[in-house]
Design a protein around this motif. Structure first.
Motif, PDB file in Angstrom:
ATOM      1  N   PHE A 198      -2.899   4.063  10.099  1.00  0.00           N
ATOM      2  CA  PHE A 198      -1.459   4.232   9.921  1.00  0.00           C
ATOM      3  C   PHE A 198      -1.107   5.616  10.452  1.00  0.00           C
ATOM      4  O   PHE A 198      -1.626   6.632   9.968  1.00  0.00           O
ATOM      5  N   GLU A 247       0.839  -1.199   0.000  1.00  0.00           N
ATOM      6  CA  GLU A 247       0.000   0.000   0.000  1.00  0.00           C
ATOM      7  C   GLU A 247       0.876   1.251   0.000  1.00  0.00           C
ATOM      8  O   GLU A 247       1.897   1.308   0.670  1.00  0.00           O
ATOM      9  N   ARG A 248       0.412   2.235  -0.769  1.00  0.00           N
ATOM     10  CA  ARG A 248       1.193   3.461  -0.939  1.00  0.00           C
ATOM     11  C   ARG A 248       0.228   4.630  -1.068  1.00  0.00           C
ATOM     12  O   ARG A 248      -0.797   4.521  -1.736  1.00  0.00           O
ATOM     13  N   LEU A 255      -3.663   8.090   8.609  1.00  0.00           N
ATOM     14  CA  LEU A 255      -4.446   7.575   7.488  1.00  0.00           C
ATOM     15  C   LEU A 255      -5.316   6.479   8.076  1.00  0.00           C
ATOM     16  O   LEU A 255      -4.813   5.564   8.728  1.00  0.00           O
ATOM     17  N   LEU A 308       4.055   7.961   1.230  1.00  0.00           N
ATOM     18  CA  LEU A 308       4.091   7.066   2.385  1.00  0.00           C
ATOM     19  C   LEU A 308       3.946   5.637   1.878  1.00  0.00           C
ATOM     20  O   LEU A 308       2.997   5.334   1.151  1.00  0.00           O
ATOM     21  N   ASP A 309       4.885   4.765   2.250  1.00  0.00           N
ATOM     22  CA  ASP A 309       4.904   3.374   1.795  1.00  0.00           C
ATOM     23  C   ASP A 309       4.642   2.411   2.940  1.00  0.00           C
ATOM     24  O   ASP A 309       4.816   2.756   4.104  1.00  0.00           O
ATOM     25  N   ASP A 310       4.284   1.177   2.566  1.00  0.00           N
ATOM     26  CA  ASP A 310       4.131   0.084   3.539  1.00  0.00           C
ATOM     27  C   ASP A 310       3.221   0.469   4.701  1.00  0.00           C
ATOM     28  O   ASP A 310       3.655   0.578   5.843  1.00  0.00           O
ATOM     29  N   LEU A 311       1.951   0.661   4.407  1.00  0.00           N
ATOM     30  CA  LEU A 311       0.994   1.153   5.394  1.00  0.00           C
ATOM     31  C   LEU A 311       0.452   0.064   6.308  1.00  0.00           C
ATOM     32  O   LEU A 311      -0.350   0.338   7.188  1.00  0.00           O
ATOM     33  N   ILE A 367       1.027   8.693  10.526  1.00  0.00           N
ATOM     34  CA  ILE A 367       1.980   9.332   9.619  1.00  0.00           C
ATOM     35  C   ILE A 367       3.200   9.759  10.424  1.00  0.00           C
ATOM     36  O   ILE A 367       3.061  10.366  11.490  1.00  0.00           O
TER      37      ILE A 367
END
Length: 193
Positions: free
Chosen positions: A59, A33-34, A52, A74-77, A61
């Motif tokens: 997630f 997820e990104r 998020l 933002l990567d790897d949620l 931030i």
């Protein structure tokens, strides 16, 4: 004097957070997820305490700021988004919704498939035309076949109603099977397609 400075500091912090115009701009739902955020201004926004919220979790931030005109990826949620559809909310530090997209079976925005280069993106990009009504996702979100994380989205805005229109759906009820599903398509153009 100390009380006055403390109150002024709290008000300045709250005003800075609430004044930020940070938007969801591009999303990959399946696999890794990104999410891309964009700050339309008028000021740099501290992201401390922002989250998020997906249909399957939250997630936090990472602390830091997002400058005016900046894209933050933002990567790897951690699996917060539902793979077949749901909500993704951007919630600011005041715990009020800042932006939202509803995708797939959960809303008007399309669901990107499993190909890593395909994303769900705002079109036009938030840098050129921030959304006035993010509740109408079908008008401002579309698929981008060559994702553009970190820079402006290049996908064309959805052209709803200018071609064939899905008029009626009759799903089989299984939720994942296509056997027995029916779709009625309408041509509003007056010409053959």
């Amino acid at each position: 004097p100390t009380l006055v400075l403390l109150v002024a500091g709290v008000l300045a912090g709250a005003a800075g957070s609430a004044a930020g115009a940070v938007y969801l701009n591009e999303v990959v739902v399946r696999g890794t997820e990104r999410v891309e955020l964009y700050n339309d201004g008028p000021a740099e926004v501290p992201l401390n305490g922002w989250i998020l919220r997906g249909s399957d979790g939250d997630f936090l931030i990472p602390d830091g700021t997002i400058g005016v005109g900046e894209y933050r990826v933002l990567d790897d949620l951690g699996g917060i988004m539902n793979d077949i559809g749901g909500d993704l909310d951007l919630i600011d530090d005041l715990k009020s919704g800042s932006d939202r997209v509803q995708y797939g079976q959960g809303g008007g925005a399309p669901l990107p498939h499993d190909v890593a280069t395909v994303s769900l993106c705002r079109a036009p990009d938030a840098s050129t035309s921030p959304p006035l009504d993010p509740a109408n996702d079908a008008l401002v979100w579309t698929l981008d076949l060559s994702s553009t994380f970190g820079v402006a989205n290049d996908a064309l805005p959805p052209a709803l109603g200018s071609s064939l229109v899905i008029n009626e759906l009759d799903p089989s009820g299984a939720g994942f099977a296509v056997v027995g599903d029916n779709i009625e398509v309408y041509n509003p153009t007056g010409g053959a397609i």
